[in-house]
Design a protein around this motif. Structure first.
Motif, PDB file in Angstrom:
ATOM      1  N   ASN A   1       0.838  -1.199   0.000  1.00 14.55           N
ATOM      2  CA  ASN A   1       0.000   0.000   0.000  1.00 14.55           C
ATOM      3  C   ASN A   1       0.868   1.242   0.000  1.00 14.55           C
ATOM      4  O   ASN A   1       2.053   1.197   0.345  1.00 14.55           O
ATOM      5  N   LEU A   2       0.258   2.334  -0.413  1.00 12.17           N
ATOM      6  CA  LEU A   2       0.968   3.614  -0.413  1.00 12.17           C
ATOM      7  C   LEU A   2      -0.011   4.731  -0.115  1.00 12.17           C
ATOM      8  O   LEU A   2      -1.206   4.628  -0.383  1.00 12.17           O
ATOM      9  N   LEU A   3       0.525   5.797   0.476  1.00 17.07           N
ATOM     10  CA  LEU A   3      -0.251   6.990   0.815  1.00 17.07           C
ATOM     11  C   LEU A   3      -0.174   7.977  -0.348  1.00 17.07           C
ATOM     12  O   LEU A   3       0.924   8.270  -0.843  1.00 17.07           O
ATOM     13  N   LEU A   4      -1.312   8.482  -0.778  1.00 15.15           N
ATOM     14  CA  LEU A   4      -1.328   9.467  -1.854  1.00 15.15           C
ATOM     15  C   LEU A   4      -1.048  10.854  -1.280  1.00 15.15           C
ATOM     16  O   LEU A   4      -1.893  11.454  -0.610  1.00 15.15           O
ATOM     17  N   ASP A   5       0.155  11.352  -1.527  1.00 10.91           N
ATOM     18  CA  ASP A   5       0.510  12.678  -1.030  1.00 10.91           C
ATOM     19  C   ASP A   5       0.971  13.624  -2.134  1.00 10.91           C
ATOM     20  O   ASP A   5       0.952  14.842  -1.948  1.00 10.91           O
ATOM     21  N   LYS A   6       1.386  13.105  -3.273  1.00  8.52           N
ATOM     22  CA  LYS A   6       1.767  13.966  -4.391  1.00  8.52           C
ATOM     23  C   LYS A   6       1.694  13.170  -5.685  1.00  8.52           C
ATOM     24  O   LYS A   6       1.833  11.947  -5.699  1.00  8.52           O
ATOM     25  N   SER A   7       1.474  13.881  -6.785  1.00  8.37           N
ATOM     26  CA  SER A   7       1.431  13.238  -8.087  1.00  8.37           C
ATOM     27  C   SER A   7       2.838  12.856  -8.524  1.00  8.37           C
ATOM     28  O   SER A   7       3.778  13.639  -8.396  1.00  8.37           O
ATOM     29  N   THR A   8       2.980  11.664  -9.047  1.00 12.56           N
ATOM     30  CA  THR A   8       4.278  11.175  -9.493  1.00 12.56           C
ATOM     31  C   THR A   8       4.022   9.986 -10.418  1.00 12.56           C
ATOM     32  O   THR A   8       3.002   9.942 -11.113  1.00 12.56           O
ATOM     33  N   GLN A   9       4.894   9.015 -10.422  1.00 14.70           N
ATOM     34  CA  GLN A   9       4.701   7.804 -11.196  1.00 14.70           C
ATOM     35  C   GLN A   9       5.322   6.637 -10.447  1.00 14.70           C
ATOM     36  O   GLN A   9       6.067   6.824  -9.491  1.00 14.70           O
ATOM     37  N   TYR A  10       5.011   5.426 -10.906  1.00 14.90           N
ATOM     38  CA  TYR A  10       5.605   4.258 -10.257  1.00 14.90           C
ATOM     39  C   TYR A  10       5.863   3.175 -11.296  1.00 14.90           C
ATOM     40  O   TYR A  10       5.301   3.185 -12.391  1.00 14.90           O
ATOM     41  N   ARG A  11       6.733   2.241 -10.905  1.00 17.16           N
ATOM     42  CA  ARG A  11       7.038   1.079 -11.730  1.00 17.16           C
ATOM     43  C   ARG A  11       6.904  -0.178 -10.876  1.00 17.16           C
ATOM     44  O   ARG A  11       7.125  -0.151  -9.667  1.00 17.16           O
ATOM     45  N   ILE A  12       6.572  -1.285 -11.523  1.00 12.86           N
ATOM     46  CA  ILE A  12       6.511  -2.577 -10.865  1.00 12.86           C
ATOM     47  C   ILE A  12       7.755  -3.375 -11.278  1.00 12.86           C
ATOM     48  O   ILE A  12       8.008  -3.568 -12.471  1.00 12.86           O
ATOM     49  N   HIS A  13       8.529  -3.817 -10.290  1.00 13.53           N
ATOM     50  CA  HIS A  13       9.736  -4.605 -10.554  1.00 13.53           C
ATOM     51  C   HIS A  13       9.539  -6.022 -10.007  1.00 13.53           C
ATOM     52  O   HIS A  13       9.283  -6.201  -8.809  1.00 13.53           O
ATOM     53  N   LEU A  14       9.660  -7.005 -10.885  1.00 10.12           N
ATOM     54  CA  LEU A  14       9.566  -8.412 -10.512  1.00 10.12           C
ATOM     55  C   LEU A  14      10.799  -9.145 -11.014  1.00 10.12           C
ATOM     56  O   LEU A  14      11.349  -8.795 -12.070  1.00 10.12           O
ATOM     57  N   SER A  15      11.255 -10.137 -10.296  1.00 13.49           N
ATOM     58  CA  SER A  15      12.347 -10.988 -10.780  1.00 13.49           C
ATOM     59  C   SER A  15      12.137 -12.405 -10.263  1.00 13.49           C
ATOM     60  O   SER A  15      11.595 -12.609  -9.169  1.00 13.49           O
ATOM     61  N   ASN A  16      12.561 -13.376 -11.067  1.00  9.98           N
ATOM     62  CA  ASN A  16      12.402 -14.774 -10.662  1.00  9.98           C
ATOM     63  C   ASN A  16      13.687 -15.314 -10.051  1.00  9.98           C
ATOM     64  O   ASN A  16      14.663 -14.567  -9.862  1.00  9.98           O
ATOM     65  N   ALA A  17      13.699 -16.602  -9.759  1.00  7.49           N
ATOM     66  CA  ALA A  17      14.858 -17.210  -9.080  1.00  7.49           C
ATOM     67  C   ALA A  17      16.116 -17.151  -9.928  1.00  7.49           C
ATOM     68  O   ALA A  17      17.239 -17.224  -9.397  1.00  7.49           O
ATOM     69  N   ASP A  18      15.966 -17.002 -11.233  1.00  9.13           N
ATOM     70  CA  ASP A  18      17.127 -16.911 -12.123  1.00  9.13           C
ATOM     71  C   ASP A  18      17.596 -15.479 -12.324  1.00  9.13           C
ATOM     72  O   ASP A  18      18.531 -15.236 -13.097  1.00  9.13           O
ATOM     73  N   GLY A  19      16.947 -14.544 -11.657  1.00  9.53           N
ATOM     74  CA  GLY A  19      17.339 -13.150 -11.788  1.00  9.53           C
ATOM     75  C   GLY A  19      16.747 -12.437 -12.987  1.00  9.53           C
ATOM     76  O   GLY A  19      17.096 -11.289 -13.261  1.00  9.53           O
ATOM     77  N   LEU A  20      15.846 -13.100 -13.718  1.00  9.08           N
ATOM     78  CA  LEU A  20      15.212 -12.466 -14.866  1.00  9.08           C
ATOM     79  C   LEU A  20      14.104 -11.531 -14.391  1.00  9.08           C
ATOM     80  O   LEU A  20      13.301 -11.889 -13.520  1.00  9.08           O
ATOM     81  N   GLU A  21      14.066 -10.332 -14.981  1.00 11.17           N
ATOM     82  CA  GLU A  21      13.103  -9.312 -14.555  1.00 11.17           C
ATOM     83  C   GLU A  21      11.986  -9.158 -15.583  1.00 11.17           C
ATOM     84  O   GLU A  21      12.144  -9.523 -16.755  1.00 11.17           O
ATOM     85  N   ASN A  22      10.879  -8.614 -15.113  1.00  9.56           N
ATOM     86  CA  ASN A  22       9.741  -8.364 -16.007  1.00  9.56           C
ATOM     87  C   ASN A  22      10.071  -7.253 -16.995  1.00  9.56           C
ATOM     88  O   ASN A  22      10.801  -6.304 -16.690  1.00  9.56           O
ATOM     89  N   HIS A  23       9.525  -7.390 -18.205  1.00  9.22           N
ATOM     90  CA  HIS A  23       9.755  -6.375 -19.238  1.00  9.22           C
ATOM     91  C   HIS A  23       8.700  -5.268 -19.196  1.00  9.22           C
ATOM     92  O   HIS A  23       8.949  -4.161 -19.693  1.00  9.22           O
ATOM     93  N   ASP A  24       7.554  -5.568 -18.629  1.00  6.87           N
ATOM     94  CA  ASP A  24       6.474  -4.568 -18.597  1.00  6.87           C
ATOM     95  C   ASP A  24       6.586  -3.696 -17.344  1.00  6.87           C
ATOM     96  O   ASP A  24       5.639  -3.574 -16.564  1.00  6.87           O
TER      97      ASP A  24
END
Length: 222
Positions: free
Chosen positions: A75-98
């Motif tokens: 969760n996050l508190l809405l205090d200012k307009s900005t942007q965010y990214r989602i970072h995922l990685s698996n056991a092999d260290g591969l990360e999401n492209h989206d």
């Protein structure tokens, strides 16, 4: 899921559009739930920053649920307009492209407004007259207080409370009477030889239910 500040009396809202865009009132709590397409060993949000790693950012680790397949929540508190990214990685260290930027738009609670509907013009009155005033006030979440600020000549304004029929309602419209006799009785008598005519100006001040600090709005002076 959006949980709004208590003073708004708004029910929580769930957004199932799947766009990832966050748009809500300042002070709201947003609960995010992410369902990866395959098992991951790390899931987190990057708040702020820019593409390429520029600018300051804040990392929020997401918690794995016991569901099957598991979700990752935070969760996050809405205090200012900005942007965010989602970072995922698996056991092999591969990360999401989206992991593109997704917007966070924070909407401010607007200040209340009040207007003197009548009288519209300057009046000539006697010292024992009463002036009927019709007003209209509104706020996006609740009007809690209404005052008249009345000034005689160059003296400091006198604050007179105007009772509200329904404190906390989003709209407040009604009538209030300014008694000049009652007002002038609170002031020292004019000095001998001073001009007998007095100029009285007034305006209305409205307060909302914003927490922790109420916001105010003012009418034009009459």
């Amino acid at each position: 899921r959006y949980t709004y500040p208590a003073y708004t009396h708004l029910a929580p809202r769930t957004d199932d559009t799947g766009t990832g865009a966050i748009d809500g009132l300042a002070g709201s709590i947003v609960d995010l739930s992410i369902q990866p397409s395959e098992p991951v060993s790390m899931a987190r949000l990057e708040i702020g920053g820019t593409e390429g790693g520029g600018g300051a950012s804040n990392l929020i680790a997401l918690t794995k649920t016991a569901d099957d397949p598991p979700r990752y929540v935070g969760n996050l508190l809405l205090d200012k307009s900005t942007q965010y990214r989602i970072h995922l990685s698996n056991a092999d260290g591969l990360e999401n492209h989206d992991n593109q930027e997704r917007p966070i738009t924070v909407r401010a609670d607007l200040a209340p407004t009040v207007a003197i509907v009548s009288p519209k013009d300057t009046l000539q009155v006697r010292a024992d007259d009463s002036v009927p005033i019709h007003y209209a006030a509104s706020d996006d979440f609740g009007v809690t207080k209404l005052d008249a600020l009345v000034q005689v000549d160059e003296r400091l304004p006198t604050v007179l409370s105007i009772p509200l029929k329904d404190p906390g309602a989003r709209k407040a419209e009604g009538d209030w009477t300014l008694s000049l006799a009652d007002l002038l009785r609170t002031l020292p008598a004019p000095e001998p030889g001073a001009a007998q005519g007095r100029r009285i100006t007034y305006q209305l001040r409205v307060m909302d239910n914003h927490s922790p600090d109420a916001q105010s709005g003012f009418s034009d002076k009459r």
